[in-house]
Write an enzyme that holds these catalytic residues in place. Structure first.
Site, PDB file in Angstrom:
ATOM      1  N   GLY A  85       0.810  -1.207   0.000  1.00 60.14           N
ATOM      2  CA  GLY A  85       0.000   0.000   0.000  1.00 60.14           C
ATOM      3  C   GLY A  85       0.843   1.256   0.000  1.00 60.14           C
ATOM      4  N   ARG A 126       7.256   1.799   1.033  1.00 60.97           N
ATOM      5  CA  ARG A 126       7.587   0.379   1.156  1.00 60.97           C
ATOM      6  C   ARG A 126       7.983  -0.191  -0.196  1.00 60.97           C
ATOM      7  NH1 ARG A 126       3.827  -2.863   5.534  1.00 60.97           N
ATOM      8  NH2 ARG A 126       4.859  -2.013   7.389  1.00 60.97           N
ATOM      9  N   ARG A 168       1.847  11.489  -8.354  1.00 58.53           N
ATOM     10  CA  ARG A 168       1.185  11.593  -7.049  1.00 58.53           C
ATOM     11  C   ARG A 168       1.988  10.929  -5.933  1.00 58.53           C
ATOM     12  NH1 ARG A 168      -4.913  12.238  -7.326  1.00 58.53           N
ATOM     13  NH2 ARG A 168      -5.341  12.976  -9.436  1.00 58.53           N
ATOM     14  N   ARG A 223      -0.273  -8.460  -4.000  1.00 63.78           N
ATOM     15  CA  ARG A 223      -0.348  -7.448  -2.942  1.00 63.78           C
ATOM     16  C   ARG A 223       0.412  -7.957  -1.728  1.00 63.78           C
ATOM     17  NH1 ARG A 223      -2.115  -4.232   0.991  1.00 63.78           N
ATOM     18  NH2 ARG A 223      -3.439  -5.133   2.618  1.00 63.78           N
ATOM     19  N   SER A 248      -0.313  -5.454   5.255  1.00 67.67           N
ATOM     20  CA  SER A 248      -0.571  -5.834   6.644  1.00 67.67           C
ATOM     21  C   SER A 248      -2.054  -6.097   6.836  1.00 67.67           C
ATOM     22  CB  SER A 248      -0.106  -4.725   7.594  1.00 67.67           C
ATOM     23  OG  SER A 248      -0.776  -3.515   7.306  1.00 67.67           O
ATOM     24  N   GLU A 293      -8.204  -6.409   6.115  1.00 70.15           N
ATOM     25  CA  GLU A 293      -7.414  -5.403   5.416  1.00 70.15           C
ATOM     26  C   GLU A 293      -8.349  -4.596   4.527  1.00 70.15           C
ATOM     27  OE1 GLU A 293      -6.229  -6.597   1.588  1.00 70.15           O
ATOM     28  OE2 GLU A 293      -8.287  -6.966   2.237  1.00 70.15           O
ATOM     29  N   MET A 294      -7.865  -3.960   3.489  1.00 67.00           N
ATOM     30  CA  MET A 294      -8.730  -3.035   2.756  1.00 67.00           C
ATOM     31  C   MET A 294      -8.655  -3.132   1.230  1.00 67.00           C
ATOM     32  SD  MET A 294      -8.378   0.434   5.097  1.00 67.00           S
ATOM     33  CE  MET A 294      -9.848   1.178   4.370  1.00 67.00           C
ATOM     34  N   SER A 348      -0.253  -7.369  11.687  1.00 64.12           N
ATOM     35  CA  SER A 348       0.427  -6.271  12.382  1.00 64.12           C
ATOM     36  C   SER A 348      -0.247  -5.901  13.697  1.00 64.12           C
ATOM     37  CB  SER A 348       0.486  -5.037  11.481  1.00 64.12           C
ATOM     38  OG  SER A 348      -0.826  -4.609  11.147  1.00 64.12           O
ATOM     39  N   ASP A 349      -1.504  -6.304  13.850  1.00 64.01           N
ATOM     40  CA  ASP A 349      -2.214  -6.007  15.096  1.00 64.01           C
ATOM     41  C   ASP A 349      -3.336  -7.019  15.291  1.00 64.01           C
ATOM     42  OD1 ASP A 349      -5.010  -4.372  14.264  1.00 64.01           O
ATOM     43  OD2 ASP A 349      -3.403  -4.244  12.795  1.00 64.01           O
ATOM     44  N   ARG A 368       7.594  -5.410  12.757  1.00 61.48           N
ATOM     45  CA  ARG A 368       6.915  -5.280  11.467  1.00 61.48           C
ATOM     46  C   ARG A 368       7.908  -5.422  10.322  1.00 61.48           C
ATOM     47  NH1 ARG A 368       3.878  -1.292  14.123  1.00 61.48           N
ATOM     48  NH2 ARG A 368       5.212   0.390  13.333  1.00 61.48           N
TER      49      ARG A 368
END
Length: 239
Positions: free
Chosen positions: A21, A25, A44, A88, A91, A180-181, A204-205, A218
């Site tokens: 994302g 990274r 962008r 992909r 996290s 996730e998203m 991650s959580d 992480r």
């Protein structure tokens, strides 16, 4: 040729693109794992790079947060730059008691509360699944690297700060491995335009216990996830 969101030329991207994302990274992956990496996109601030891993041409590029953002980038990569496979790497948050921090999750499928795939699929439910061979190669790569990886369903949420706490109970009942998203959107785009896709996440959580990984933790497990993704690409070339 360049698109409104990617200022690269045909041939700048490899046929396989790893997509975190965060564009920073993407830069980290390029600098840490790829040889002779060069920047191929910066529109962008969504950085993209192409280099080689063990002699194999591979690209990496950020996709932003959420299904609308990742859908734009994955669609353009596939239709305008000839990308065949998207992985992909991101996290996720856990809801199941036995899924722990730093676990690696391979998303075989992705449920979602987003309406994007229903819009694509004429208001019907679309089964958003990863490519089977890519899943198998990721599992085999993890085993070869000695990394434990869980395989199952993800949940791609439209809201990061969700007001619906009861939904986590439903996710737990249905065995969702991570929240996730993006995965469901990426799988939908890949299906629509004839490409293949996979999502690999690091926990991650933990949504139930409120545990969170440290920055150092992480990074370590993030590296494990990237190694799985890269080695899975090499295994795919042997098919």
């Amino acid at each position: 040729m360049a698109t409104p969101h990617i200022n690269a030329e045909m041939g700048d991207f490899a046929d396989v693109v790893l997509m975190p994302g965060d564009p920073l990274r993407a830069k980290y992956i390029a600098e840490t794992f790829l040889e002779d990496a060069r920047e191929v996109n910066n529109v962008r601030g969504m950085l993209g790079f192409t280099g080689t891993y063990k002699g194999r041409k591979i690209s990496v590029m950020g996709h932003g947060m959420g299904i609308p953002s990742c859908s734009i980038y994955t669609k353009e990569l596939i239709t305008d730059f000839g990308v065949k496979k998207i992985i992909r790497v991101g996290s996720c948050g856990a809801v199941l008691p036995h899924v722990k921090l730093r676990d690696v999750v391979i998303g075989m499928g992705a449920c979602t509360d987003s309406k994007v795939n229903r819009i694509r699929f004429k208001d019907h439910d679309f089964a958003a699944i990863a490519d089977f061979d890519m899943v198998r190669n990721a599992v085999d790569a993890a085993k070869a690297l000695g990394i434990d990886a869980r395989v199952g369903n993800l949940f791609s949420a439209d809201l990061f700060y969700s007001p619906d706490g009861e939904m986590f109970d439903v996710m737990e009942k249905y065995g969702i491995l991570g929240v996730e998203m993006e995965a469901a959107g990426i799988y939908g785009v890949a299906a629509e335009f004839g490409a293949k896709a996979l999502t690999i996440c690091t926990v991650s959580d933990h949504i139930r216990t409120h545990e969170q990984t440290t920055a150092a933790e992480r990074q370590t497990t993030f590296n494990d996830m990237i190694k799985i993704a890269l080695e899975s690409v090499l295994l795919g070339d042997k098919e």
